[in-house]
Each structure stands twice: as C-alpha cells, then as structure tokens.
Design a protein around this motif. Structure first.
Motif, PDB file in Angstrom:
ATOM      1  N   ILE A 184     -71.501  60.446 122.808  1.00  0.00           N
ATOM      2  CA  ILE A 184     -72.956  60.419 122.614  1.00  0.00           C
ATOM      3  C   ILE A 184     -73.637  59.782 123.815  1.00  0.00           C
ATOM      4  O   ILE A 184     -74.604  60.323 124.370  1.00  0.00           O
ATOM      5  N   HIS A 185     -73.134  58.612 124.242  1.00  0.00           N
ATOM      6  CA  HIS A 185     -73.769  57.897 125.353  1.00  0.00           C
ATOM      7  C   HIS A 185     -73.628  58.658 126.669  1.00  0.00           C
ATOM      8  O   HIS A 185     -74.571  58.695 127.477  1.00  0.00           O
ATOM      9  N   LEU A 226     -70.155  67.949 125.599  1.00  0.00           N
ATOM     10  CA  LEU A 226     -69.843  66.766 124.805  1.00  0.00           C
ATOM     11  C   LEU A 226     -70.525  66.793 123.439  1.00  0.00           C
ATOM     12  O   LEU A 226     -69.944  66.367 122.443  1.00  0.00           O
ATOM     13  N   GLU A 227     -71.764  67.281 123.394  1.00  0.00           N
ATOM     14  CA  GLU A 227     -72.548  67.296 122.151  1.00  0.00           C
ATOM     15  C   GLU A 227     -73.196  68.671 121.991  1.00  0.00           C
ATOM     16  O   GLU A 227     -74.387  68.857 122.269  1.00  0.00           O
ATOM     17  N   PRO A 228     -72.441  69.682 121.523  1.00  0.00           N
ATOM     18  CA  PRO A 228     -72.957  71.056 121.513  1.00  0.00           C
ATOM     19  C   PRO A 228     -73.992  71.346 120.429  1.00  0.00           C
ATOM     20  O   PRO A 228     -74.522  72.456 120.390  1.00  0.00           O
ATOM     21  N   GLN A 229     -74.299  70.384 119.579  1.00  0.00           N
ATOM     22  CA  GLN A 229     -75.263  70.623 118.501  1.00  0.00           C
ATOM     23  C   GLN A 229     -76.591  69.921 118.741  1.00  0.00           C
ATOM     24  O   GLN A 229     -77.380  69.778 117.799  1.00  0.00           O
ATOM     25  N   GLN A 230     -76.857  69.492 119.955  1.00  0.00           N
ATOM     26  CA  GLN A 230     -78.094  68.787 120.263  1.00  0.00           C
ATOM     27  C   GLN A 230     -79.128  69.761 120.826  1.00  0.00           C
ATOM     28  O   GLN A 230     -78.978  70.288 121.931  1.00  0.00           O
ATOM     29  N   ALA A 265     -82.020  76.085 120.987  1.00  0.00           N
ATOM     30  CA  ALA A 265     -82.707  74.836 120.646  1.00  0.00           C
ATOM     31  C   ALA A 265     -83.571  75.019 119.402  1.00  0.00           C
ATOM     32  O   ALA A 265     -83.592  74.164 118.495  1.00  0.00           O
ATOM     33  N   ILE A 266     -84.290  76.146 119.332  1.00  0.00           N
ATOM     34  CA  ILE A 266     -85.144  76.428 118.169  1.00  0.00           C
ATOM     35  C   ILE A 266     -84.301  76.602 116.911  1.00  0.00           C
ATOM     36  O   ILE A 266     -84.680  76.149 115.822  1.00  0.00           O
ATOM     37  N   LYS A 267     -83.152  77.248 117.050  1.00  0.00           N
ATOM     38  CA  LYS A 267     -82.270  77.442 115.895  1.00  0.00           C
ATOM     39  C   LYS A 267     -81.802  76.101 115.337  1.00  0.00           C
ATOM     40  O   LYS A 267     -81.728  75.908 114.113  1.00  0.00           O
ATOM     41  N   LEU A 268     -81.486  75.166 116.219  1.00  0.00           N
ATOM     42  CA  LEU A 268     -81.009  73.849 115.781  1.00  0.00           C
ATOM     43  C   LEU A 268     -82.141  72.968 115.273  1.00  0.00           C
ATOM     44  O   LEU A 268     -81.931  72.119 114.395  1.00  0.00           O
ATOM     45  N   ASN A 269     -83.352  73.155 115.835  1.00  0.00           N
ATOM     46  CA  ASN A 269     -84.491  72.319 115.421  1.00  0.00           C
ATOM     47  C   ASN A 269     -85.785  73.079 115.700  1.00  0.00           C
ATOM     48  O   ASN A 269     -86.295  73.061 116.820  1.00  0.00           O
ATOM     49  N   TYR A 302     -82.611  72.533 125.429  1.00  0.00           N
ATOM     50  CA  TYR A 302     -83.953  72.562 126.013  1.00  0.00           C
ATOM     51  C   TYR A 302     -83.912  72.106 127.473  1.00  0.00           C
ATOM     52  O   TYR A 302     -84.559  72.702 128.343  1.00  0.00           O
ATOM     53  N   ALA A 303     -83.127  71.070 127.761  1.00  0.00           N
ATOM     54  CA  ALA A 303     -83.021  70.561 129.128  1.00  0.00           C
ATOM     55  C   ALA A 303     -82.394  71.613 130.049  1.00  0.00           C
ATOM     56  O   ALA A 303     -82.863  71.836 131.165  1.00  0.00           O
ATOM     57  N   ARG A 304     -81.339  72.267 129.574  1.00  0.00           N
ATOM     58  CA  ARG A 304     -80.703  73.286 130.420  1.00  0.00           C
ATOM     59  C   ARG A 304     -81.608  74.498 130.579  1.00  0.00           C
ATOM     60  O   ARG A 304     -81.674  75.107 131.651  1.00  0.00           O
ATOM     61  N   ALA A 305     -82.333  74.847 129.507  1.00  0.00           N
ATOM     62  CA  ALA A 305     -83.268  75.971 129.590  1.00  0.00           C
ATOM     63  C   ALA A 305     -84.345  75.707 130.640  1.00  0.00           C
ATOM     64  O   ALA A 305     -84.735  76.604 131.388  1.00  0.00           O
ATOM     65  N   SER A 306     -84.822  74.455 130.709  1.00  0.00           N
ATOM     66  CA  SER A 306     -85.843  74.108 131.707  1.00  0.00           C
ATOM     67  C   SER A 306     -85.314  74.306 133.119  1.00  0.00           C
ATOM     68  O   SER A 306     -86.032  74.785 134.005  1.00  0.00           O
ATOM     69  N   ALA A 307     -84.041  73.948 133.347  1.00  0.00           N
ATOM     70  CA  ALA A 307     -83.432  74.145 134.672  1.00  0.00           C
ATOM     71  C   ALA A 307     -83.265  75.637 134.970  1.00  0.00           C
ATOM     72  O   ALA A 307     -83.488  76.086 136.103  1.00  0.00           O
ATOM     73  N   HIS A 308     -82.851  76.411 133.952  1.00  0.00           N
ATOM     74  CA  HIS A 308     -82.757  77.870 134.145  1.00  0.00           C
ATOM     75  C   HIS A 308     -84.116  78.439 134.544  1.00  0.00           C
ATOM     76  O   HIS A 308     -84.216  79.269 135.457  1.00  0.00           O
TER      77      HIS A 308
END
Length: 697
Positions: A441-442, A473-477, A504-508, A482-488
C-alpha cells in the motif's frame, strides 16, 4: 502530410496499406504490401505538413523531422547484409509532397512491447538480445562513416518472428565529427537529440562529439530494463540482481561497467561486451558440468544463504544482525546409545585375547560397526535438522526486525514527501516479504505521488511507468488508473487513456474528474458525442466546476462546426456563459465566448469579450489582440483595428493571417503602400488569399 492513411488504400501506385503498425506524436508506421515485388513492407510517414507542424511544435520542427527521415534512409543504407540492423529500401515522395520511408517489415514487434507484455525477460533471452545488439553496434561503430546511433531504446529495437533483435531508427544518428546540432522547439540550450531515459550522461549534458561508449551506456540501460521491466533511474541501485535474483554476478559486473559515469571507465567497443558475455556463459556452463551434490549439506551452505539474505538490508544503511546463531553443545547420549556402546566394548574385550577371530566373531564385529555408523548418521541428520530450524527462526526474527526498521524509515520518507526514498524502502521490504500488505500500500502510494510530480514536470513517460508500478502492487485502486490515464492523455495516447479512465470509473463511479478526463480524451480523438455524454456526467457530480462547462462548450463548438449544426453552436455559447458565471477571472472563457459570438454574427458583443480576455491580465495571447482587431474591422472601426494587429504581430510574427488582416485593413484606409507590404509578407508565409489581393491592388 496526411494525418492518417486509410487502411486498404494504395499509395505511390504500388503499396497497399494493410494495417497501422504504430503511432507517435509526429508520425505513423503502417504495414503494407509491395504489389510489384510481392513482399510485406513497413512505411513510416509524417503526420503534418510544414505549416501545421511548425505552428504546433515550433519553428523548423518540420525540417528537423524531414532531416531525420533522410538521415535514417542514408545511414541504414550502409548496412544491407547485417540481420541485426533494419533494412531501409527507399525514401519516396508523391506529388502532394508527402514523404514515405519504405523499410523491411518485422513481425515480432518492438522490444518495448515484449517487456510490457512479459515483464522482465528470461536470462537466456536477455543474453541473446544483448549479443544481437552488440553485433549490430559493432558494425555501426566500425563503419568508416564514424556513426553513433544516439537513440538506443526499447521501441527502436524490433524483433523478428524467431526472436532475433534488430536495431532500427537511425534518424538522429551522429555521422562523422559533426554533432547534428539541430534543436527541436521547446528544448533549452544545446543538447544531443535522443530519448531522455536512455541518454548517456555526456549525451544529456552537452553537444560534444560522442564516441561508441555513449551507445554502450544506453545498452547498459536496456539490459537493466530487460532484466527488471523497469526504466533505470538513479534512485534504482545496482546491482541488477537486487531486482532480479536470477541475474548472475558476472552480468552485474558487466552492466556496472557499462553504466559508469566517466566514459573512460566503460567498455569502449561493442565486441568487448559480447566477448565478456560469451566468455562468462562458457565459464558458467563448464562449472555447471562439474557440480556434484553431497549426501548431507554442510552448515556453511546455510550460513552463506543467510548472509545473502542479509544483503537486502545493508544497502539501505541498516546493519544486518550478526552472531545470532547459538553454539549448541553436542547432544547427550541416550540410554539406548549407552547400552549399545557397553555391549560393544564387552564383545571387543571377550574376543581381544584370541589371535584369530572366528567367522562368527567377524560377523558380530561387522554388525556392531554398521550399527555404530548408522547411529552417527542419524545423529548428524538430527543435528542438521535442528540447526536448520534454529537458523530459520533466527532469519525470521532478523527479517521481522529489518522490516520494522524499513517501515519506520518509510513513514519518515512519506512525511517528508521524499518519494524516491519511500519507493526504495518499500521495494526493500517487498524483497524481504513479497506479500507484506502495508508495504504494498505504502509503496504504491509513493509511486502514484511521484507519478503526479513527474506529470507536472512534463516527464509523461516516466509518470506513466510509475502509475503502472502502483497498479502492479494495488490493481484495484481507481485513482491509480486515473493517474496512468492522465499520463497517457498527455502523450496523446487517447485510446489507452480512455481504457484506464473506464477502469477507474468501473471501480469508483463517484468522482467527477474521472468522467471529465475520459471526456477530454474522447474530445481529443474526435468522438464528440461520447465526450458530451461524459461532460454531462461530470457536471452532474460537480455542477459548480467552471472548467467542465467550458470544455463541454468547446466540444459543442467543434461538433457544431463539423456537422454545421446551429443548435450545437448555441449550446457552446450557453456553456461558455455558464463557465463565466461561475468564474469570471479566466481570460480563455471570455475569448471562446467571443469566438462563439462572432460565429453568431454578434460582433459588438464579441468585441467586448475579447476586451475582457485582454483585461484579465498576463499572459495575454497575441490571438486575443488579433481577434479584437478583427472585431473592430468587422464594425468598420479600422483605425482602432490597426494597433491590435500590430500587437498580435509583435507577439507572433510568423502568422500569415495577422499580416493579411492588417494589410486588408490598411487597404480599407486607402494606405496602399502599407497594404502591399503586409500582403506580400502574408504571401511569403503561405497565405493563399493574399496573392490574389496583391494582384488586385
């Protein structure tokens, strides 16, 4: 240049386009069939013409990339017989001045795709690819033209179907003593071209003449990435075996030498690297043939294993626990063992006085010796098991203490926003315990925090890589997608961005920014219908966000222009008004509403909005003055239009339209001399209507 080539189309009367093989910010690569020679080829094109590329990316950008095209064809033509160097067939040009680089087609894809799909490569494949690259670089560096590739990176290493590696893209190669001193728009100061994550120190910091050692530094970075599936950075420490336990010590030594900061400390020739690898592989193979397995493992083997495991802590400054193995006293003999020993002594005493033992006596003595040996073996096995248990317990205690110390330092690094150290500590914990939940997590949190920093610094590819590490490390976040999408998105990889926003929308589905980000990606890819749907969802979740209305207004405006839909243009105007009502300090809101008002023929209202945009304060864009000048001209106020055109031209002297409008305004003021001067300048800059107006003066 064409923005894209339609699949199935025929170009240059002989190449049938079959599929898109890859896309970048400046060009595309297509798979095609050469109908005359009956073979598959790859065709690289530029996506822009001179005017559009230079206006978007800066002056002389088009000439820079056209030079790269020509250089790639020229340099590749030197190497037609080496299977590890791509073959370029031709550089062709059609009647529309579109350029096409025709190359052999390699169906294995780039090395970057292989690493993305497989993660770190097997050691055997890593060595095979490295030796292929050494073969390619050896021929390149030993060519009489004195060539340095300068852009060795995974996407420029292509693979044949049989796995053979092929070096490609000589577009920025250094040839001879010249240093190719072309600087793309946006670069600060003299720098060699190339990709920042894969540049050598001397390539990144100056424009001095490069030697083959510069490419060999990049080769070391490639080996690191193939072994770890991570882009090398200074916070990642060598040796590689800390990241991948299957990497042998001799490869650590080779990579460490390749990545020396000082040029003279590195390998100087690719053939030296190949020789070192081949020699080590032969030596390793020979040693494996000589290995024999003992019946009982010696204590030193487990000692060396414990020592190796303690190494993970020492590189971060924590002292390994030492001298924790207790010294055990020899096990006391059991009652059964003592009784057996007494009987053996009695038997020996009974027969000791006889000169020659009988066959029965020999049999008894042999049986006693056999029993004694069996007892010794069982005692040794029992002691060995006890030692192993003790060592495992000690290692567990030591590992727990190391993890505790790492976690404490990790918390301090997070508090200080030292994300490099936080990531290093987190990875150190996961090497000790790959399932440590808190460490995952950290560490993921630190990767995402650093990804956002890199995004703000314009390092989009590194930001994408860090967000990807967090997702491993945390595939359900949802926020990590969203962070990777912004870089894309910032790299214009819109399809990838849309996929990550969707996840991201599917998860939240609650955060408005997820829908807004996907809407912007849809808008940028030209899918205005889906973009408006997502802007609607974003506004439902955050109805006071002025940017959402502004961006939806832009989308309505673009869709209205594409389909000539007056209702969409009215919707665009309404959205710009909603944005201004919520935030009246943004100059671009006024500017876009002014542009919408102009389309509606409301020139006076548009003029007021352009004035508001200028009054909002610096930075004031030249286009704001230009369009206010146009509005003055539309309202027949030519005297007030001229100063605005002057300011626009002072801010951006390369826009032909600015000169054209000022020239036409001077013409309305009967100043033919000034009008002719401006229309001539507009003609020189490529304005198609200016020439006609000149002829009528």
């Amino acid at each position: 240049m064409k923005a894209s080539i339609e699949i199935g189309s025929l170009i240059l009367d002989k190449y049938k386009i079959e599929a898109t093989a890859g896309k970048g910010g400046f060009g595309s690569v297509y798979r095609a069939t050469d109908l005359r020679l009956k073979r598959q080829v790859a065709i690289k094109t530029l996506s822009y013409n001179k005017t559009s590329m230079d206006s978007r990316f800066g002056p002389d950008t088009f000439e820079e990339f056209l030079t790269r095209f020509r250089r790639e064809a020229e340099v590749s033509s030197y190497f037609t017989s080496n299977k590890n160097i791509i073959t370029v067939y031709n550089l062709e040009q059609d009647q529309d001045d579109d350029h096409y680089l025709i190359m052999e087609y390699l169906d294995g894809g780039p090395l970057s795709q292989l690493i993305k799909e497989k993660g770190h490569l097997s050691f055997s494949r890593l060595c095979a690819i490295t030796l292929d690259l050494c073969n390619a670089l050896s021929e390149v560096h030993n060519h009489p033209a004195d060539i340095v590739h300068r852009d060795l990176k995974p996407s420029n290493i292509l693979l044949r179907k049989n796995g053979q590696a092929v070096l490609a893209d000589f577009g920025v190669a250094q040839v001879g003593s010249e240093s190719h001193r072309t600087i793309l728009a946006g670069q600060l100061g003299p720098r060699h071209p190339g990709s920042p994550p894969y540049k050598s120190p001397e390539q990144a910091n100056n424009y001095e003449y490069l030697t083959p050692a510069s490419d060999l530094y990049s080769l070391g970075l490639l080996i690191y990435e193939m072994a770890t599936a991570k882009v090398f950075a200074k916070f990642r420490r060598l040796p590689i075996s800390r990241e991948n336990k299957k990497i042998p010590e001799w490869m650590d030594e080779i990579v460490a030498r390749l990545l020396q900061e000082k040029i003279e400390d590195r390998f100087q020739q690719a053939e030296d690297v190949a020789a070192a690898i081949e020699e080590a592989l032969k030596r390793t193979s020979s040693q494996q043939e000589e290995i024999t397995t003992p019946i009982i493992s010696s204590p030193s083997q487990s000692d060396s294993s414990a020592s190796a495991k303690s190494g993970a802590s020492s590189y971060l400054g924590i002292k390994p626990l030492e001298n924790l193995t207790p010294k055990k006293a020899p096990p006391a003999a059991s009652h059964d063992d003592s009784e057996m020993a007494r009987r053996e002594k009695e038997l020996e005493a009974a027969f000791s006085n006889r000169a020659e033992p009988s066959p029965i006596e020999k049999l008894i003595r042999e049986s006693a010796e056999h029993a004694r040996l069996e007892r010794e073996i069982e005692a040794e096995k029992r002691n060995h098991r006890e030692r192993q248990t003790d060592e495992m317990q000690i290692q567990q205690v030591a590992r727990a203490l190391q993890i505790s110390q790492f976690m404490e330092q990790l918390a301090q690094a997070e508090a200080a926003s030292n994300w490099n150290l936080a990531i290093e500590l987190g990875e150190g914990i996961l090497r000790l315990d790959s399932e440590h939940t808190k460490a995952k997590i950290h560490t993921a949190t630190a990767y995402v925090a650093r990804s956002r920093l890199l995004l703000g610094q314009g390092k989009f590819a590194q930001a994408e890589n860090d967000a990807g590490q967090a997702l491993q490390l945390e595939p359900q976040q949802a926020d990590y997608y969203y962070a990777r999408a912004s870089a894309h998105y910032r790299q214009e990889k819109y399809e990838a961005a849309i996929g990550d926003y969707a996840q991201a929308i599917k998860l939240n589905p609650a955060p408005s920014q997820y829908f807004y980000g996907r809407a912007m990606s849809y808008q940028s890819s030209g899918d205005y219908h889906r973009a408006i749907d997502d802007f609607n969802r974003a506004i439902e979740r955050d109805p006071q966000n002025a940017d959402y209305y502004y961006s939806r207004g832009l989308t309505y405006d673009k869709r209205g222009a594409q389909f000539h839909n007056k209702n969409d243009q009215a919707q665009a105007l309404n959205n710009f008004e909603e944005a201004i009502r919520r935030d009246s300090r943004q100059p671009h809101y006024y500017f876009q509403r002014g542009m919408a008002l102009r389309k509606a023929g409301q020139h006076l209202a548009a003029l007021q909005d352009f004035e508001n945009a200028i009054k909002c304060g610096p930075p004031t864009y030249p286009s704001y003055y230009f369009w206010r000048g146009v509005s003055f001209a539309n309202l027949k106020d030519f005297e007030r239009a001229i100063p605005d055109f002057d300011k626009a031209i002072a801010g951006d002297p390369n826009q032909s339209n600015y000169y054209y409008w000022r020239g036409m305004t001077y013409r309305m003021l009967k100043n033919k001399k000034a009008a002719r001067r401006d229309l001539e300048l507009a003609t020189q800059l490529g304005h198609s209507d200016a020439r006609k107006e000149l002829e009528s003066l």
